[in-house]
Design a protein around this motif. Structure first.
Motif, PDB file in Angstrom:
ATOM      1  N   ILE A 161      27.403 100.111 135.673  1.00 31.08           N
ATOM      2  CA  ILE A 161      28.511  99.651 136.527  1.00 31.08           C
ATOM      3  C   ILE A 161      27.994  98.712 137.611  1.00 31.08           C
ATOM      4  O   ILE A 161      28.603  97.673 137.902  1.00 31.08           O
ATOM      5  N   LYS A 162      26.841  99.044 138.187  1.00 27.09           N
ATOM      6  CA  LYS A 162      26.288  98.238 139.271  1.00 27.09           C
ATOM      7  C   LYS A 162      25.931  96.833 138.802  1.00 27.09           C
ATOM      8  O   LYS A 162      26.202  95.848 139.494  1.00 27.09           O
ATOM      9  N   TYR A 163      25.325  96.721 137.612  1.00 29.75           N
ATOM     10  CA  TYR A 163      24.892  95.413 137.120  1.00 29.75           C
ATOM     11  C   TYR A 163      25.821  94.829 136.068  1.00 29.75           C
ATOM     12  O   TYR A 163      25.505  93.824 135.459  1.00 29.75           O
ATOM     13  N   ARG A 164      26.954  95.473 135.843  1.00 33.29           N
ATOM     14  CA  ARG A 164      28.049  94.960 135.005  1.00 33.29           C
ATOM     15  C   ARG A 164      27.599  94.549 133.611  1.00 33.29           C
ATOM     16  O   ARG A 164      27.718  93.381 133.232  1.00 33.29           O
ATOM     17  N   TYR A 165      27.082  95.484 132.877  1.00 30.74           N
ATOM     18  CA  TYR A 165      26.742  95.214 131.482  1.00 30.74           C
ATOM     19  C   TYR A 165      27.230  96.369 130.618  1.00 30.74           C
ATOM     20  O   TYR A 165      27.331  97.503 131.073  1.00 30.74           O
ATOM     21  N   VAL A 166      27.578  96.018 129.376  1.00 35.73           N
ATOM     22  CA  VAL A 166      28.012  97.007 128.393  1.00 35.73           C
ATOM     23  C   VAL A 166      27.064  96.888 127.206  1.00 35.73           C
ATOM     24  O   VAL A 166      26.944  95.816 126.618  1.00 35.73           O
ATOM     25  N   PRO A 167      26.377  97.967 126.835  1.00 34.52           N
ATOM     26  CA  PRO A 167      25.372  97.857 125.771  1.00 34.52           C
ATOM     27  C   PRO A 167      25.926  97.875 124.355  1.00 34.52           C
ATOM     28  O   PRO A 167      25.176  97.915 123.403  1.00 34.52           O
ATOM     29  N   PHE A 168      27.240  97.833 124.209  1.00 33.86           N
ATOM     30  CA  PHE A 168      27.853  97.845 122.880  1.00 33.86           C
ATOM     31  C   PHE A 168      28.689  96.596 122.691  1.00 33.86           C
ATOM     32  O   PHE A 168      29.268  96.076 123.633  1.00 33.86           O
ATOM     33  N   SER A 169      28.763  96.130 121.459  1.00 35.11           N
ATOM     34  CA  SER A 169      29.527  94.909 121.168  1.00 35.11           C
ATOM     35  C   SER A 169      30.970  95.208 120.786  1.00 35.11           C
ATOM     36  O   SER A 169      31.751  94.299 120.576  1.00 35.11           O
ATOM     37  N   THR A 170      31.366  96.461 120.696  1.00 32.34           N
ATOM     38  CA  THR A 170      32.736  96.810 120.333  1.00 32.34           C
ATOM     39  C   THR A 170      33.686  96.367 121.435  1.00 32.34           C
ATOM     40  O   THR A 170      33.481  96.677 122.603  1.00 32.34           O
ATOM     41  N   GLY A 171      34.706  95.622 121.053  1.00 32.04           N
ATOM     42  CA  GLY A 171      35.704  95.166 122.000  1.00 32.04           C
ATOM     43  C   GLY A 171      35.352  93.879 122.720  1.00 32.04           C
ATOM     44  O   GLY A 171      36.150  93.365 123.488  1.00 32.04           O
ATOM     45  N   LYS A 172      34.158  93.328 122.500  1.00 30.63           N
ATOM     46  CA  LYS A 172      33.783  92.078 123.145  1.00 30.63           C
ATOM     47  C   LYS A 172      34.336  90.900 122.358  1.00 30.63           C
ATOM     48  O   LYS A 172      34.505  90.977 121.145  1.00 30.63           O
ATOM     49  N   GLN A 173      34.583  89.801 123.061  1.00 29.20           N
ATOM     50  CA  GLN A 173      35.086  88.605 122.413  1.00 29.20           C
ATOM     51  C   GLN A 173      34.010  87.997 121.533  1.00 29.20           C
ATOM     52  O   GLN A 173      32.859  87.887 121.929  1.00 29.20           O
ATOM     53  N   ARG A 174      34.401  87.628 120.301  1.00 29.01           N
ATOM     54  CA  ARG A 174      33.439  87.031 119.366  1.00 29.01           C
ATOM     55  C   ARG A 174      33.754  85.555 119.204  1.00 29.01           C
ATOM     56  O   ARG A 174      34.905  85.152 119.201  1.00 29.01           O
ATOM     57  N   TYR A 175      32.695  84.785 119.012  1.00 28.00           N
ATOM     58  CA  TYR A 175      32.823  83.355 118.793  1.00 28.00           C
ATOM     59  C   TYR A 175      32.323  83.054 117.399  1.00 28.00           C
ATOM     60  O   TYR A 175      31.130  83.016 117.156  1.00 28.00           O
ATOM     61  N   ASP A 176      33.280  82.857 116.448  1.00 31.69           N
ATOM     62  CA  ASP A 176      32.886  82.626 115.067  1.00 31.69           C
ATOM     63  C   ASP A 176      33.065  81.176 114.636  1.00 31.69           C
ATOM     64  O   ASP A 176      32.983  80.860 113.463  1.00 31.69           O
TER      65      ASP A 176
END
Length: 200
Positions: free
Chosen positions: A174-189
């Motif tokens: 939460i402090k450094y604002r990162y999510v270690p999973f790619s689920t739900g992230k925007q993809r650029y295909d």
């Protein structure tokens, strides 16, 4: 040794007999086995789902073994601590923003995109877990590792340790604002979004 040959020099026959000593044969054989095993591991890299299914089967076999034997709780506790350590490495970024002054993870939409790079990659995470359960399974066949302990205390201590460690890890995320999973992230295909003008 041939007649007239100096005592300190080995002949071709002596060199060939030295190269086929039991130590070099075992060394050569272990190198070939490790090379083939590494080749097999490399071929399994793309099959993520099948690898994790195999890992779950290994875990299930270990759990059934411990349940049937009703012992080896100290091995299971050590295994739990090791798995917790692996999980923290899997959820942590490779470069900890807390101790590194260089480029950090993006915090705004205008920041440059930097993909999340784990400290412990998924393949190494899977391999370490599977190997740990295999080693623990083999250890359950040796009574010297069956130390009598009161397992509810070990379980309680492990749960408390897990909760405290995960709370610290989540607050770090939460402090450094990162999510270690790619689920739900925007993809650029590479595909363009449908334009509203073309519908008119």
């Amino acid at each position: 040794m041939e007649a007239g040959q100096p005592s300190g020099i080995l002949s071709v026959d002596d060199l060939s007999s030295l190269s086929s000593t039991p130590a070099t044969t075992i060394s050569r054989w272990s190198f070939v086995v490790s090379q083939r095993f590494q080749h097999f591991l490399d071929k399994t890299v793309p099959y993520i789902l099948y690898r994790w299914i195999a890992c779950l089967i290994v875990v299930l076999i270990y759990v059934i073994r411990v349940y049937l034997v009703q012992g080896f709780y100290i091995i299971t506790y050590g295994l739990g601590i090791y798995l917790l350590n692996l999980l923290i490495g899997f959820l942590s970024p490779q470069i900890d923003p807390e101790i590194h002054d260089g480029p950090s993870l993006p915090t705004r939409g205008s920041d440059e995109f930097r993909p999340f790079v784990r400290r412990l990659l998924e393949f190494k995470f899977w391999y370490s877990i599977t190997k740990a359960f295999c080693i623990a399974f083999v250890m359950t066949f040796f009574s010297v590792f069956d130390v009598p302990v009161f397992w509810p205390i070990l379980l309680t201590y492990w749960v408390v340790l897990f909760v405290l460690t995960m709370r610290r890890q989540i607050s770090h995320m939460i402090k450094y604002r990162y999510v270690p999973f790619s689920t739900g992230k925007q993809r650029y295909d590479g595909k363009k979004a449908p334009s509203t003008d073309s519908a008119l």
